[in-house]
Motif scaffolding. Structure first.
Motif, PDB file in Angstrom:
ATOM      1  N   LEU A  29      41.249  11.066  16.645  1.00  0.00           N
ATOM      2  CA  LEU A  29      42.456  10.940  17.463  1.00  0.00           C
ATOM      3  C   LEU A  29      42.762  12.217  18.242  1.00  0.00           C
ATOM      4  N   VAL A  30      41.874  13.210  18.140  1.00  0.00           N
ATOM      5  CA  VAL A  30      41.994  14.418  18.959  1.00  0.00           C
ATOM      6  C   VAL A  30      41.768  14.028  20.427  1.00  0.00           C
ATOM      7  N   SER A  31      40.875  13.061  20.619  1.00  0.00           N
ATOM      8  CA  SER A  31      40.606  12.554  21.973  1.00  0.00           C
ATOM      9  C   SER A  31      41.846  11.842  22.491  1.00  0.00           C
ATOM     10  N   LYS A  32      42.416  12.350  23.578  1.00  0.00           N
ATOM     11  CA  LYS A  32      43.617  11.743  24.159  1.00  0.00           C
ATOM     12  C   LYS A  32      43.348  10.302  24.587  1.00  0.00           C
ATOM     13  N   GLU A  33      42.149  10.060  25.090  1.00  0.00           N
ATOM     14  CA  GLU A  33      41.804   8.703  25.533  1.00  0.00           C
ATOM     15  C   GLU A  33      41.819   7.722  24.361  1.00  0.00           C
ATOM     16  N   ILE A  34      41.192   8.086  23.254  1.00  0.00           N
ATOM     17  CA  ILE A  34      41.176   7.206  22.073  1.00  0.00           C
ATOM     18  C   ILE A  34      42.576   7.076  21.493  1.00  0.00           C
ATOM     19  N   SER A  35      43.282   8.174  21.399  1.00  0.00           N
ATOM     20  CA  SER A  35      44.649   8.161  20.889  1.00  0.00           C
ATOM     21  C   SER A  35      45.538   7.236  21.732  1.00  0.00           C
ATOM     22  N   ASP A  36      45.433   7.347  23.044  1.00  0.00           N
ATOM     23  CA  ASP A  36      46.236   6.501  23.941  1.00  0.00           C
ATOM     24  C   ASP A  36      45.859   5.029  23.819  1.00  0.00           C
ATOM     25  N   TYR A  88      39.083  -3.422  16.268  1.00  0.00           N
ATOM     26  CA  TYR A  88      38.280  -4.314  17.105  1.00  0.00           C
ATOM     27  C   TYR A  88      38.266  -3.828  18.558  1.00  0.00           C
ATOM     28  N   HIS A  89      39.422  -3.537  19.092  1.00  0.00           N
ATOM     29  CA  HIS A  89      39.512  -3.178  20.508  1.00  0.00           C
ATOM     30  C   HIS A  89      39.021  -1.763  20.810  1.00  0.00           C
ATOM     31  N   ILE A  90      39.189  -0.843  19.886  1.00  0.00           N
ATOM     32  CA  ILE A  90      38.682   0.511  20.135  1.00  0.00           C
ATOM     33  C   ILE A  90      37.155   0.496  20.108  1.00  0.00           C
ATOM     34  N   TRP A  91      36.565  -0.349  19.282  1.00  0.00           N
ATOM     35  CA  TRP A  91      35.102  -0.482  19.270  1.00  0.00           C
ATOM     36  C   TRP A  91      34.609  -1.113  20.572  1.00  0.00           C
ATOM     37  N   LYS A  92      35.357  -2.059  21.116  1.00  0.00           N
ATOM     38  CA  LYS A  92      34.959  -2.661  22.396  1.00  0.00           C
ATOM     39  C   LYS A  92      34.967  -1.619  23.513  1.00  0.00           C
ATOM     40  N   LYS A  93      35.932  -0.712  23.490  1.00  0.00           N
ATOM     41  CA  LYS A  93      36.086   0.306  24.543  1.00  0.00           C
ATOM     42  C   LYS A  93      35.138   1.489  24.366  1.00  0.00           C
ATOM     43  N   HIS A  94      34.861   1.882  23.126  1.00  0.00           N
ATOM     44  CA  HIS A  94      34.130   3.131  22.858  1.00  0.00           C
ATOM     45  C   HIS A  94      32.975   2.936  21.880  1.00  0.00           C
ATOM     46  N   ILE A  95      32.204   1.891  22.063  1.00  0.00           N
ATOM     47  CA  ILE A  95      31.136   1.586  21.101  1.00  0.00           C
ATOM     48  C   ILE A  95      30.110   2.713  20.978  1.00  0.00           C
ATOM     49  N   HIS A 106      30.998  -0.669  11.105  1.00  0.00           N
ATOM     50  CA  HIS A 106      31.880  -1.018  12.225  1.00  0.00           C
ATOM     51  C   HIS A 106      33.321  -0.820  11.752  1.00  0.00           C
ATOM     52  N   THR A 107      33.695   0.424  11.548  1.00  0.00           N
ATOM     53  CA  THR A 107      34.976   0.761  10.939  1.00  0.00           C
ATOM     54  C   THR A 107      35.723   1.763  11.804  1.00  0.00           C
ATOM     55  N   PHE A 108      36.955   2.002  11.492  1.00  0.00           N
ATOM     56  CA  PHE A 108      37.721   3.058  12.157  1.00  0.00           C
ATOM     57  C   PHE A 108      38.725   3.678  11.180  1.00  0.00           C
ATOM     58  N   TRP A 109      39.434   2.823  10.420  1.00  0.00           N
ATOM     59  CA  TRP A 109      40.470   3.267   9.485  1.00  0.00           C
ATOM     60  C   TRP A 109      39.954   3.245   8.054  1.00  0.00           C
ATOM     61  N   THR A 110      40.571   4.065   7.194  1.00  0.00           N
ATOM     62  CA  THR A 110      40.291   3.966   5.755  1.00  0.00           C
ATOM     63  C   THR A 110      40.796   2.613   5.267  1.00  0.00           C
TER      64      THR A 110
END
Length: 134
Positions: A29-36, A88-95, A106-110
């Motif tokens: 989440l340091v990445s402003k793009e991913i955070s946004d 799901y959507h963050i993986w679609k944007k930043h696979i 295929h994870t993002f959160w704990t």
């Protein structure tokens, strides 16, 4: 301070503080793009589900929410909705970017989360109110 909601024959004000942490405490989440994007996707799913995000902010490896919901939806359902939709959507944007961090996963959160209710009165005030009934 929240405003009481009236519906049918009940009044309610259910507010929660929720925290999700990135898997392996990765500082994604340091990445402003991913955070946004995470914030945008959170607003999308909450709007569709009648969940109000009062406040939301990210840190390097986690996100804080203060939400308001109705008695018909459990906090575990809220958590599941937000986590699965944002993942799901963050993986679609930043696979490509995420594949470098998680390889085959295929994870993002704990798996876990933190939540606590946010009250309008202290426990002591409520205790006194209940003890002074009758």
């Amino acid at each position: 301070m929240g405003v009481w909601k009236s519906k049918n024959r009940h009044k309610h004000l259910l507010q929660y503080h929720i925290i999700f942490v990135c898997k392996y405490r990765k500082k994604l989440l340091v990445s402003k793009e991913i955070s946004d994007y995470i914030k945008q996707f959170s607003y999308e799913i909450c709007t569709k589900s009648n969940i109000i995000i009062k406040y939301m902010e990210t840190d390097k490896d986690h996100i804080h929410y203060m939400i308001e919901t109705e008695p018909t939806i459990s906090i575990s359902k809220v958590v599941n909705l937000i986590k699965s939709y944002t993942r799901y959507h963050i993986w679609k944007k930043h696979i490509e970017y995420l594949k470098n961090h998680f390889w085959k996963e295929h994870t993002f959160w704990t798996d876990g989360y933190f939540t606590c209710s946010v009250g309008n009165v202290s426990e002591e005030m409520l205790k006194q109110y209940i003890e002074n009934q009758g």
